[in-house]
Scaffold this motif. Structure first.
Motif, PDB file in Angstrom:
ATOM      1  N   ASN A 173       0.848  -1.194  -0.022  1.00  0.00           N
ATOM      2  CA  ASN A 173      -0.089   0.161  -0.078  1.00  0.00           C
ATOM      3  C   ASN A 173       0.976   1.388  -0.046  1.00  0.00           C
ATOM      4  OD1 ASN A 173      -1.996  -2.034   0.531  1.00  0.00           O
ATOM      5  ND2 ASN A 173      -3.450  -0.432   0.944  1.00  0.00           N
ATOM      6  N   VAL A 199      -7.124   0.319  -1.743  1.00  0.00           N
ATOM      7  CA  VAL A 199      -5.682   0.421  -1.523  1.00  0.00           C
ATOM      8  C   VAL A 199      -5.264   1.989  -1.578  1.00  0.00           C
ATOM      9  CG1 VAL A 199      -5.396  -1.778  -2.710  1.00  0.00           C
ATOM     10  CG2 VAL A 199      -5.481   0.010  -4.116  1.00  0.00           C
ATOM     11  N   MET A 217      -4.293  -4.527   5.463  1.00  0.00           N
ATOM     12  CA  MET A 217      -3.715  -2.994   5.040  1.00  0.00           C
ATOM     13  C   MET A 217      -3.892  -2.035   6.132  1.00  0.00           C
ATOM     14  SD  MET A 217      -5.612  -2.842   1.481  1.00  0.00           S
ATOM     15  CE  MET A 217      -5.589  -4.225   0.306  1.00  0.00           C
TER      16      MET A 217
END
Length: 427
Positions: free
Chosen positions: A235, A325, A356
């Motif tokens: 990311n 993302v 993430m």
């Protein structure tokens, strides 16, 4: 032997068999991971081939030549070439039918390797942008994340050789669409093998991409299965690729300047449509959110900057949620899960969102909120046992729960999910 004495003869025999098969499995896995010309034939079940030596690739014929002296080749070996498709979704016959096969063959005294047109000192990675990569979700899960896992340890000193460079939006190629990300992984020009008539020569080449253990997961090949790199690293690379301003929600002073956190609700145009989207937007605004509801299907760079400006991303299960993302870390992701899609939703976006470092919330739609009600007879397995439909085959499952279902939110129940999101933003 000391340990074996504590077992009966029959138990010792069973232990011996188990040890033999375990050793055989370890050897097979080891050989299928890395190949060097002097070791002999490539294992046919390998997902990824790493070849070192004099390696030459002729793109337009999809042939990779390994130059080896005749004495290094076992004379009893009748097979002198192998075929592989450089795409990680090996078990999916539909996807693999759209992927070009490469032939890897030994060069011999009878069949000498072609002359080099270009010689590279950097290693190469061969991969396909075919399969399902035209879909935004699969572009990341099937290609970009595995490509990151396969190549990021080269520190951009790697040449990408891509086949099946599919067209994306605005008739651009797949590599053009994701060029900003590819440039973060390689400082060299990309070679499209389908139209490459020159013979490109390398001393090291990786054919195929590492298949990650779960969606959006990152694997570092230098450390076996122990990840020394994470999805968060991927990311960070993506945010750098598009020069996104917001790295983390907690570090963004604008959230303290504006009393209304920004929420993006992704609007789906076809299947899994949110039937009462307008009412959902009005409720979210009444709770204190600054809400935008729209589809996100345009230029990737524009989408990245747009999504990065939000604090909360809401979407019905589908490819649009891939755009998480681009969010800053600590943002809130809310996945609305239509009836029957709980397991799929969790693996596709739930666990990845947590990996993430997003705050993940899941709203599970009930059968009463689904447009499936009334389409089938009472007591049908579609209602009673979605898992049974899945076991019969994904195509049938998809035609029911993915392609033929919309959702009408119970706003009273969904309100609780939005209030939880507000709590998380205040932490």
């Amino acid at each position: 032997m000391i340990v074996a004495r504590s077992f009966s003869p029959m138990e010792q025999k069973k232990l011996g068999c188990a040890a033999f098969f375990l050793a055989f499995f370890i050897i097979a896995v080891t050989l299928s991971s890395i190949f060097k010309p002097y070791l002999g034939p490539l294992p046919t079940l390998s997902d990824v081939y790493e070849i070192e030596g004099d390696v030459r690739i002729h793109g337009s014929t999809s042939t990779i030549f390994i130059s080896s002296p005749p004495q290094q080749i076992n004379s009893t070996t009748t097979k002198q070439f192998w075929s592989t498709k450089p795409y990680p979704r090996k078990e999916d016959t539909v996807a693999m039918a759209k992927v070009t096969a490469f032939k890897i063959q030994y060069a011999t005294a009878v069949s000498s390797p072609p002359q080099c047109d270009q010689i590279f000192t950097s290693p190469a990675v061969v991969f396909s942008a075919g399969g399902y990569a035209g879909n935004h979700y699969h572009a990341f899960v099937d290609v970009l994340v595995p490509l990151f896992s396969t190549s990021h340890h080269f520190n951009r000193d790697v040449v990408f050789l891509v086949t099946n460079d599919l067209s994306g939006y605005n008739s651009s190629s797949w590599t053009s669409k994701y060029k900003s990300i590819l440039d973060q992984l390689s400082k060299h020009d990309i070679y499209k093998t389908d139209t490459e008539n020159q013979v490109l020569c390398f001393s090291r080449i990786v054919v195929g991409l590492i298949k990650t253990p779960r969606e959006f997961a990152v694997v570092d090949p230098r450390y076996s299965t122990n990840n020394n790199s994470s999805t968060r690293d991927f990311n960070k690379m993506v945010r750098s690729a598009y020069s996104l301003k917001r790295e983390s929600l907690s570090e963004d002073i604008r959230i303290f300047r504006q009393p209304r956190p920004r929420m993006l609700i992704i609007r789906r145009r076809r299947d899994r449509h949110l039937s009462n989207g307008k009412e959902t937007v009005e409720m979210a605004r009444s709770l204190g959110f600054d809400v935008v509801m729209k589809p996100v299907v345009w230029n990737v760079s524009s989408v990245a900057r747009f999504v990065n400006s939000f604090d909360v991303l809401v979407g019905v299960h589908g490819a649009g949620l891939t755009n998480m993302v681009f969010l800053p870390e600590n943002a809130v992701v809310i996945q609305i899960v239509p009836f029957g899609l709980e397991n799929l939703a969790r693996s596709c976006f739930g666990k990845p969102a947590e990996g993430m470092n997003f705050r993940y919330l899941e709203y599970k739609g009930s059968l009463n909120e689904s447009s499936l009600v009334g389409k089938y007879s009472d007591g049908a397995k579609v209602y009673a046992d979605p898992a049974a439909i899945y076991r019969k085959g994904f195509d049938g499952f998809r035609s029911v729960y993915l392609d033929n279902q919309d959702i009408n939110l119970d706003l009273g129940r969904f309100k609780g999910t939005l209030l939880k999101a507000l709590e998380l933003l205040r932490v």
